[in-house]
Design an enzyme around this catalytic site. Sequence first.
Site, PDB file in Angstrom:
ATOM      1  N   TYR A 143       0.955  -1.137   0.063  1.00 52.70           N
ATOM      2  CA  TYR A 143      -0.059   0.177   0.009  1.00 52.70           C
ATOM      3  C   TYR A 143       0.958   1.461   0.028  1.00 52.70           C
ATOM      4  O   TYR A 143       1.890   1.378   0.786  1.00 52.70           O
ATOM      5  CB  TYR A 143      -0.907   0.020   1.300  1.00 52.70           C
ATOM      6  CG  TYR A 143      -1.729   1.146   1.492  1.00 52.70           C
ATOM      7  CD1 TYR A 143      -1.543   2.290   2.201  1.00 52.70           C
ATOM      8  CD2 TYR A 143      -2.949   1.376   0.525  1.00 52.70           C
ATOM      9  CE1 TYR A 143      -2.508   3.278   2.421  1.00 52.70           C
ATOM     10  CE2 TYR A 143      -3.831   2.478   0.563  1.00 52.70           C
ATOM     11  CZ  TYR A 143      -3.329   3.366   1.560  1.00 52.70           C
ATOM     12  OH  TYR A 143      -4.220   4.484   1.510  1.00 52.70           O
ATOM     13  N   ASP A 238       9.371   2.748  -0.465  1.00 57.93           N
ATOM     14  CA  ASP A 238       8.202   3.468   0.175  1.00 57.93           C
ATOM     15  C   ASP A 238       8.684   3.349   1.724  1.00 57.93           C
ATOM     16  O   ASP A 238       8.361   2.253   2.086  1.00 57.93           O
ATOM     17  CB  ASP A 238       7.020   3.051  -0.189  1.00 57.93           C
ATOM     18  CG  ASP A 238       5.635   3.780   0.717  1.00 57.93           C
ATOM     19  OD1 ASP A 238       4.719   3.778   0.386  1.00 57.93           O
ATOM     20  OD2 ASP A 238       6.282   4.549   1.596  1.00 57.93           O
ATOM     21  N   LYS A 266       4.473   9.649   8.645  1.00 55.28           N
ATOM     22  CA  LYS A 266       4.363   9.125  10.060  1.00 55.28           C
ATOM     23  C   LYS A 266       5.449   9.630  10.773  1.00 55.28           C
ATOM     24  O   LYS A 266       5.228  10.771  11.258  1.00 55.28           O
ATOM     25  CB  LYS A 266       4.495   7.749  10.093  1.00 55.28           C
ATOM     26  CG  LYS A 266       3.224   7.159   8.945  1.00 55.28           C
ATOM     27  CD  LYS A 266       3.217   5.705   9.011  1.00 55.28           C
ATOM     28  CE  LYS A 266       2.267   5.019   8.053  1.00 55.28           C
ATOM     29  NZ  LYS A 266       0.858   5.012   8.437  1.00 55.28           N
TER      30      LYS A 266
HETATM   31  P1  KE4 Z   1      -0.653   8.467   4.473  1.00 55.18           P
HETATM   32  O1  KE4 Z   1      -1.277   9.096   3.198  1.00 55.18           O
HETATM   33  O2  KE4 Z   1      -1.972   7.579   4.926  1.00 55.18           O
HETATM   34  O3  KE4 Z   1      -0.127   9.239   5.462  1.00 55.18           O
HETATM   35  O4  KE4 Z   1       0.281   7.460   3.878  1.00 55.18           O
HETATM   36  C1  KE4 Z   1       0.120   6.491   3.186  1.00 55.18           C
HETATM   37  C2  KE4 Z   1       1.065   5.321   3.114  1.00 55.18           C
HETATM   38  C3  KE4 Z   1       2.014   5.284   2.305  1.00 55.18           C
HETATM   39  N1  KE4 Z   1       2.790   4.193   2.150  1.00 55.18           N
HETATM   40  C4  KE4 Z   1       2.889   3.384   3.488  1.00 55.18           C
HETATM   41  C5  KE4 Z   1       3.874   2.241   3.415  1.00 55.18           C
HETATM   42  C6  KE4 Z   1       1.706   3.300   4.155  1.00 55.18           C
HETATM   43  O5  KE4 Z   1       1.769   2.276   5.242  1.00 55.18           O
HETATM   44  C7  KE4 Z   1       0.790   4.346   4.137  1.00 55.18           C
HETATM   45  C8  KE4 Z   1      -0.274   4.282   5.297  1.00 55.18           C
HETATM   46  N2  KE4 Z   1      -0.376   3.254   6.258  1.00 55.18           N
HETATM   47  C9  KE4 Z   1      -1.505   3.159   6.671  1.00 55.18           C
HETATM   48  C10 KE4 Z   1      -1.492   1.881   7.762  1.00 55.18           C
HETATM   49  N3  KE4 Z   1      -1.050   0.810   6.961  1.00 55.18           N
HETATM   50  C11 KE4 Z   1      -2.339   4.150   7.234  1.00 55.18           C
HETATM   51  C12 KE4 Z   1      -3.609   3.880   8.025  1.00 55.18           C
HETATM   52  C13 KE4 Z   1      -4.818   4.305   7.501  1.00 55.18           C
HETATM   53  O6  KE4 Z   1      -5.079   4.234   5.932  1.00 55.18           O
HETATM   54  O7  KE4 Z   1      -5.672   4.989   8.339  1.00 55.18           O
END
Ligand code: KE4
Length: 428
Positions: A143, A238, A266
């Site tokens: 993801y 990533d 994060k």
């Molecule tokens: P955000 O747009 O949510 O800040 O980041 C996206 C993203 C990008 N790359 C990786 C490897 C990620 O894990 C994420 C987002 N992680 C999820 C949890 N696995 C966010 C939690 C959610 O979607 O509420």
Amino acid sequence: MDTKSKELFEAAKRHIPGGVNSPVRAFGAVGRTPRFIASAHGSRITDVDGNEMIDYVCSWGPCILGHAHPRVIEAVIRACRDGLTFGAPTKREAELAELIAELMPSMEESRLVNSGTEAVMSAVRLARGFTGRDKIVKFKGCYHGHSDGLLVKAGSGALTSSVPDSAGVLADNAKNTLIAQYNDRASVEKLFSEHADRIAAVLVEPVAANMGVILPAREFLSFLRRITRQNGALLIFDEVITGFRLSLGGAQEYFHVTPDLTTLGKIAGGGMPIGVYGGKREIMELVAPAGPVYQAGTLSGNPVATAAGLETLRILQEDPGIYERLERKTGQLAAAVNKAAKGTVCVNQIGSLMSVFFTEGSVTDYERAVSSDTGRYAAYFGELLDRGIYTAPSQFEAMFVSDAHTAEDIAYTCRVMEEALSKEKESL
Ligand code: KE4
């Protein structure tokens, strides 16, 4: 007891889709009412019904120091007093970019944005702008945020709610996203044999953490480094989750593999909205206004967010022993699960990331991850929640451990996990 959470959830659903601002928070996969949170400090999170729980979600990764670290809170309050946003450059943005370059030397230059999604979306655009090529290789179950081209066989909430290919994503957008299998070299070689001179980049989570935690097979990352270099494609790590979590220098330091571009989020924001993309100067120099690849943002480099991010990274830099502590504590959790249920579950753990897969045998790729019994996971989740352990409400997310988790937290968690899994094993 979740009376007030139930009331707030019903009220929230009147004006927010699904009652939440991010799908995984709705607890849909675990059949419980999502806990509405009132406050969090250290390793503890307290919901609106006054239930205090040990938190292993840690806001999905930012809270490596635990919640409301005094120095971070103080830095944020100090920054707020000087104004919340200017839409103009500030000293702290340059300081944060310099610190990121110091901690992750491959990121000679970086651009601050407001989320991991924005960081990865921008890095992909930059890779296409730099190479003049259109295809991006990603891995099934990984993801990278919710930009159209990457909501293809996506993990995390998309996998949890079984929409790895989102409605509304046009085939025209998805057609330039090629899908390989994580830890499967042949699947990557096949794509390069079919599209060699059209692949702009390979985008990978160096440790997959959005189909549950899956570690890279031995030499898999160096294989990706080699095949991208051989074919004139970029390698994008990533590190939104692994950045500053696996080590101070992220997965690229941990595994000694250097990507061309890296995305962060994060921890980089210390709990405030920050995403980062960065890499070699010769690539980053294409980003506007220095070059022709456009990207912008009203709140990018926000002075309050950069204060939180800087203070967080400085605390990590001052105390590198944190990583050994995190590895030890999380290793204790993994050992407890194996002690209680080896053979009926699979534990994957690296650093302060861990997942318990409810399937027999090892979990080294997407197919094995999705073979897990999500019903068993939901029952396990509920058992832990009822005993004050707040863990990921999805089989396809990670547990996050922070430096604030005490030996007592870990010991109690081990006991609860062992009891829950032993009881479940007897029922199998
Ligand atoms: P955000 O747009 O949510 O800040 O980041 C996206 C993203 C990008 N790359 C990786 C490897 C990620 O894990 C994420 C987002 N992680 C999820 C949890 N696995 C966010 C939690 C959610 O979607 O509420």
